[in-house]
Design a protein around this motif. Structure first.
Motif, short mmCIF file in Angstrom:
data_model
loop_
_atom_site.label_atom_id
_atom_site.label_comp_id
_atom_site.label_asym_id
_atom_site.label_seq_id
_atom_site.Cartn_x
_atom_site.Cartn_y
_atom_site.Cartn_z
N MET A 115 55.41 65.74 26.77
CA MET A 115 54.59 65.89 28.08
C MET A 115 53.37 65.04 27.86
N ILE A 116 52.98 64.29 28.78
CA ILE A 116 51.59 63.54 28.88
C ILE A 116 50.82 63.80 30.17
N SER A 117 49.52 64.30 30.21
CA SER A 117 48.95 64.39 31.26
C SER A 117 47.51 64.49 31.03
N GLY A 118 46.68 63.89 32.26
CA GLY A 118 45.16 63.85 32.12
C GLY A 118 44.69 65.01 32.63
N HIS A 119 45.52 65.95 33.28
CA HIS A 119 44.99 67.07 34.01
C HIS A 119 45.40 68.41 33.39
N GLY A 120 45.91 68.43 32.17
CA GLY A 120 46.34 69.42 31.59
C GLY A 120 45.44 70.76 30.87
N ASN A 121 45.85 71.77 30.67
CA ASN A 121 45.07 72.76 29.86
C ASN A 121 46.02 73.79 29.00
N ASP A 160 47.32 76.49 29.63
CA ASP A 160 48.60 76.99 30.50
C ASP A 160 49.62 76.12 30.87
N THR A 161 49.17 74.81 31.08
CA THR A 161 50.19 73.86 31.38
C THR A 161 50.86 73.64 30.26
N ALA A 162 50.22 73.31 29.26
CA ALA A 162 51.14 73.28 27.90
C ALA A 162 52.04 74.22 27.55
N VAL A 163 51.67 75.59 27.55
CA VAL A 163 52.59 76.57 27.31
C VAL A 163 53.71 76.50 28.13
N GLU A 164 53.55 76.39 29.63
CA GLU A 164 54.65 76.29 30.43
C GLU A 164 55.47 75.16 30.09
N ALA A 165 55.02 74.02 29.99
CA ALA A 165 55.78 72.97 29.45
C ALA A 165 56.92 73.33 28.42
#
Length: 387
Positions: A78-84, A86-91
């Motif tokens: 997964m790649i994102s400029g808006h991540g944090n 929580d987002t990483a853990v969910e992914a």
């Protein structure tokens, strides 16, 4: 060369990733949004996926879920400029291999892709090996002799009764032993095989019972024998008719008392082992000639299972032919071939002195040397070893 799918709604990022990955000798396919990416993913085989999270129409998390439903072994990064966090853990929880923030650190990205590809390769190899192992121990056949053996195994396996398996070379005696173990209460414990014919007589005792350091010239350290390795499980003594009389005496003690002692030691070691044995010899004749202990024979032969020769179960040849066709072609990485009915009949007409082992060799030879449809003429041409 690995095939990688890049799904990102920003054209500049797609093209940059394409240039970098192609420079690294990967094949790259691009998709501008989730639906297009899913269509590519389901239509083609990919080794890895780079997936943006924030996209129009369908976000990366939804795409990830759908990908994991169809191909959970493909590493999705997964790649994102808006991540944090929580987002990483969910992914990761949803099955992503890793999460990388934009702007992308290219070195980290390439290392992550390489690690993901390595993991996928290991998972694939493991599945292939497990499939090979499980197929190796299948019992193929519906003839009357095979039905009797399967029924006998079902009755005897749950007990701890010792079993002597007899039959010609190549009939599948080891297979019977494997199934007796797999259907027993010891199935989760070790299955240890010893080929008594392959071990020199002067080393058989050390192999079976272990030795202490310094017990003989090359004994540089203590070593556990097969009986200790099989503790709690099953030991299979293949070709036991070739075992020396001295080793037979020690095996007899292990059977009588569940006790062994290592070579060079007086210390008794308790073992809990079920013993299965096999031989292609007539042990009654061996007893008469003084080469096999009668008391050991009676200890081993609580149950006797005789494995029939292939000539006694020729009705199974069509099933065995189909089985080896599928198995060998999978190993060779080719499509299974067609055996003409006349070819199968020709196989049934052969005198199989080498039993199942010989049949497998002939079928492998036919699959390698013949065209897509194997005929009676092919069988007659290649059923004997080439000179």
């Amino acid at each position: 060369m690995s095939k990688i799918l890049v799904i990102d709604d920003q054209k500049s990022i797609r093209n940059t990733l394409k240039d970098i990955l192609e420079y690294e000798k990967h094949e790259v396919v691009l998709a501008a949004d989730g639906p297009e990416g899913l269509e590519q993913f389901t239509s083609h085989k990919f080794d890895a996926v780079l997936l943006d999270i924030k996209m129009p129409e369908m976000d990366g998390m939804e795409v990830l879920e759908k990908m994991m439903q169809t191909s959970p072994d493909v590493p999705v990064i997964m790649i994102s400029g808006h991540g944090n966090i929580d987002t990483a853990v969910e992914a990761i929880k949803k099955g992503a291999y890793d999460f990388i923030e934009k702007p992308l650190d290219l070195n980290r990205l390439l290392v992550t892709i390489r690690n993901g590809l390595d993991k996928k390769e290991l998972v694939t190899e493991t599945k292939i090996l497990r499939r090979k192992v499980s197929k190796t121990y299948e019992m193929i056949g519906e003839s009357e002799p095979m039905k009797k053996i399967k029924a006998m195994i079902d009755k005897v396996a749950p007990t701890d009764a010792r079993v002597l398996i007899t039959g010609q070379n190549g009939t599948g005696k080891e297979l019977v032993a494997r199934w007796l173990h797999e259907k027993s209460n010891r199935a989760g414990q070790p299955f240890v095989e010893v080929n008594c014919a392959a071990i020199p007589s002067e080393l058989i005792e050390s192999e079976l019972f272990g030795h202490e350091k310094g017990a003989f010239t090359s004994a540089h350290k203590q070593r556990k024998g097969k009986f200790e390795q099989a503790n709690g499980g099953t030991i299979f003594l293949d070709e036991i008719g070739d075992m020396s009389l001295a080793a037979q005496a020690k095996v007899l003690r292990a059977l009588q008392e569940n006790i062994i002692s290592r070579v060079g030691s007086d210390k008794d070691i308790k073992v809990d082992v079920r013993i299965l044995a096999a031989t292609n010899k007539n042990l009654q004749d061996e007893i008469k000639e003084g080469r096999f202990r009668e008391d050991l024979y009676h200890r081993l032969s609580v149950i006797i299972i005789r494995v029939p020769s292939l000539n006694e179960r020729k009705d199974d040849i069509p099933l065995l032919t189909d089985y080896f066709n599928q198995l060998i072609c999978q190993e060779l990485g080719i499509q299974p071939k067609t055996f003409d009915p006349s070819a199968v009949k020709a196989l049934q007409a052969i005198n199989w002195t080498g039993n199942i082992r010989e049949l497998r060799n002939v079928i492998e030879r036919l699959l390698i040397l013949c065209s897509d449809t194997i005929t009676e003429k092919d069988v007659k041409a290649y059923s004997m070893p080439l000179e």
